[in-house]
Enzyme design. Structure first.
Site, PDB file in Angstrom:
ATOM      1  N   SER A  77       0.826  -1.217   0.000  1.00 53.98           N
ATOM      2  CA  SER A  77       0.000   0.000   0.000  1.00 53.98           C
ATOM      3  C   SER A  77       0.857   1.262   0.000  1.00 53.98           C
ATOM      4  O   SER A  77       2.016   1.248   0.418  1.00 53.98           O
ATOM      5  CB  SER A  77      -0.906   0.030   1.231  1.00 53.98           C
ATOM      6  OG  SER A  77      -1.631  -1.160   1.351  1.00 53.98           O
TER       7      SER A  77
HETATM    8  N1  SAH Z   1      -0.394  -5.146   4.072  1.00 54.51           N
HETATM    9  C1  SAH Z   1       0.284  -5.390   2.827  1.00 54.51           C
HETATM   10  C2  SAH Z   1      -0.567  -5.030   1.635  1.00 54.51           C
HETATM   11  C3  SAH Z   1      -0.876  -6.268   0.920  1.00 54.51           C
HETATM   12  S1  SAH Z   1      -2.053  -6.230  -0.375  1.00 54.51           S
HETATM   13  C4  SAH Z   1       1.638  -4.706   2.791  1.00 54.51           C
HETATM   14  O1  SAH Z   1       1.965  -3.946   3.696  1.00 54.51           O
HETATM   15  O2  SAH Z   1       2.415  -4.987   1.856  1.00 54.51           O
HETATM   16  C5  SAH Z   1      -3.250  -7.352   0.300  1.00 54.51           C
HETATM   17  C6  SAH Z   1      -2.805  -8.749   0.586  1.00 54.51           C
HETATM   18  O3  SAH Z   1      -3.940  -9.470   1.063  1.00 54.51           O
HETATM   19  C7  SAH Z   1      -2.281  -9.545  -0.615  1.00 54.51           C
HETATM   20  O4  SAH Z   1      -1.001 -10.014  -0.345  1.00 54.51           O
HETATM   21  C8  SAH Z   1      -3.285 -10.691  -0.757  1.00 54.51           C
HETATM   22  O5  SAH Z   1      -2.701 -11.889  -1.192  1.00 54.51           O
HETATM   23  C9  SAH Z   1      -3.824 -10.801   0.657  1.00 54.51           C
HETATM   24  N2  SAH Z   1      -5.129 -11.453   0.787  1.00 54.51           N
HETATM   25  C10 SAH Z   1      -6.189 -11.367  -0.032  1.00 54.51           C
HETATM   26  N3  SAH Z   1      -7.205 -12.116   0.440  1.00 54.51           N
HETATM   27  C11 SAH Z   1      -6.785 -12.670   1.596  1.00 54.51           C
HETATM   28  C12 SAH Z   1      -7.370 -13.564   2.555  1.00 54.51           C
HETATM   29  N4  SAH Z   1      -8.605 -14.045   2.410  1.00 54.51           N
HETATM   30  N5  SAH Z   1      -6.631 -13.936   3.619  1.00 54.51           N
HETATM   31  C13 SAH Z   1      -5.354 -13.480   3.789  1.00 54.51           C
HETATM   32  N6  SAH Z   1      -4.746 -12.664   2.910  1.00 54.51           N
HETATM   33  C14 SAH Z   1      -5.453 -12.256   1.831  1.00 54.51           C
END
Ligand code: SAH
Length: 226
Positions: A77
């Protein structure tokens, strides 16, 4: 010491400084300028080496005002979003926080600078593995990672003082509400994965759950395990 060693040490030192400078100016221009006020959040954002959470070819953009690709169709993000979601849960030193969507691990690391324990759940196995190694390498021993569908939270360590969800869900997963402590806060983007979503603040007070819409956002979709 050989002159080449001195040169290498100098270059490493210089690079560390430029990253620190980039972080300081990121905090001033992207965060303080936009009203992020919580000192512990600002300090954490000054400290966590964001460039270590992105692929090599993205490192030079690590402190820019935008999300970046981290592979597997996912993104880290925008710094402002990470800071906002950290500040809005009013993080305290003794907190136990659950994050859904580990991704690069950056948001978890920022939280780990402030709170006692961070539990983070990631559904993409490769990202969960990479993040776990990164936490180890950077010394974030207070972060625990699991590869799982975050829809179900992390029952074993519940209840949590706060929950931060970084993928857009069509509705708030009920298990997350039940794993939130009395008086706890959850921040979560809610809405269709293909449209603009709304960042919501959920609070549990006297057994009642209240929700407040904050502002429009765009996150990667919350996917479901099979
Ligand atoms: N917090 C992260 C942003 C990641 S983007 C950072 O600081 O880099 C969102 C993430 O959520 C992705 O990696 C995606 O694979 C994950 N995601 C999506 N659905 C999910 C679920 N049901 N359970 C766990 N992770 C999930």
């Amino acid at each position: 010491m050989k002159p080449t060693c001195i040169l290498i040490l100098f270059l490493i030192g210089w690079q560390t400084d430029t990253y620190q400078e980039q972080r300081n100016s990121m905090v001033a221009s992207q965060l303080e300028n936009r009203n992020i006020r919580d000192e512990s959040t600002l300090q954490a954002m000054r400290k966590v080496p964001r460039h270590r959470f992105v692929p090599k070819e993205q490192q030079r953009y690590a402190y820019e005002d935008r999300p970046l690709p981290i592979g597997y169709g996912q993104t880290i993000s925008q710094p402002y979003m990470v800071a906002f979601m950290t500040e809005v849960i009013k993080p305290q030193k003794d907190f136990k926080v659950l994050e859904i969507g580990t991704g690069s691990g950056y948001q978890a690391a920022v939280l780990a600078e402030i709170v006692d324990k961070v539990y983070t759940v990631e559904i993409v196995p490769e990202l969960a593995n990479q993040a776990e190694k990164r936490f180890e390498g950077l010394g974030y021993s207070n972060v625990k990672t699991i590869e799982a569908d975050g829809y179900f939270g992390w029952e074993e360590f519940a209840p949590f003082d706060a929950i931060v969800v970084t993928a857009a869900a069509e509705f708030i997963p009920p298990p997350l509400i039940s794993q939130l402590k009395e008086g706890g806060k959850m921040v979560i983007p809610v809405g269709s994965p293909f449209l603009v979503q709304t960042l919501m603040l959920v609070e549990k007070k006297k057994g009642k759950t209240t929700t407040k819409s904050l502002f429009p956002v765009r996150f990667v979709p919350f996917t479901r395990g099979n």
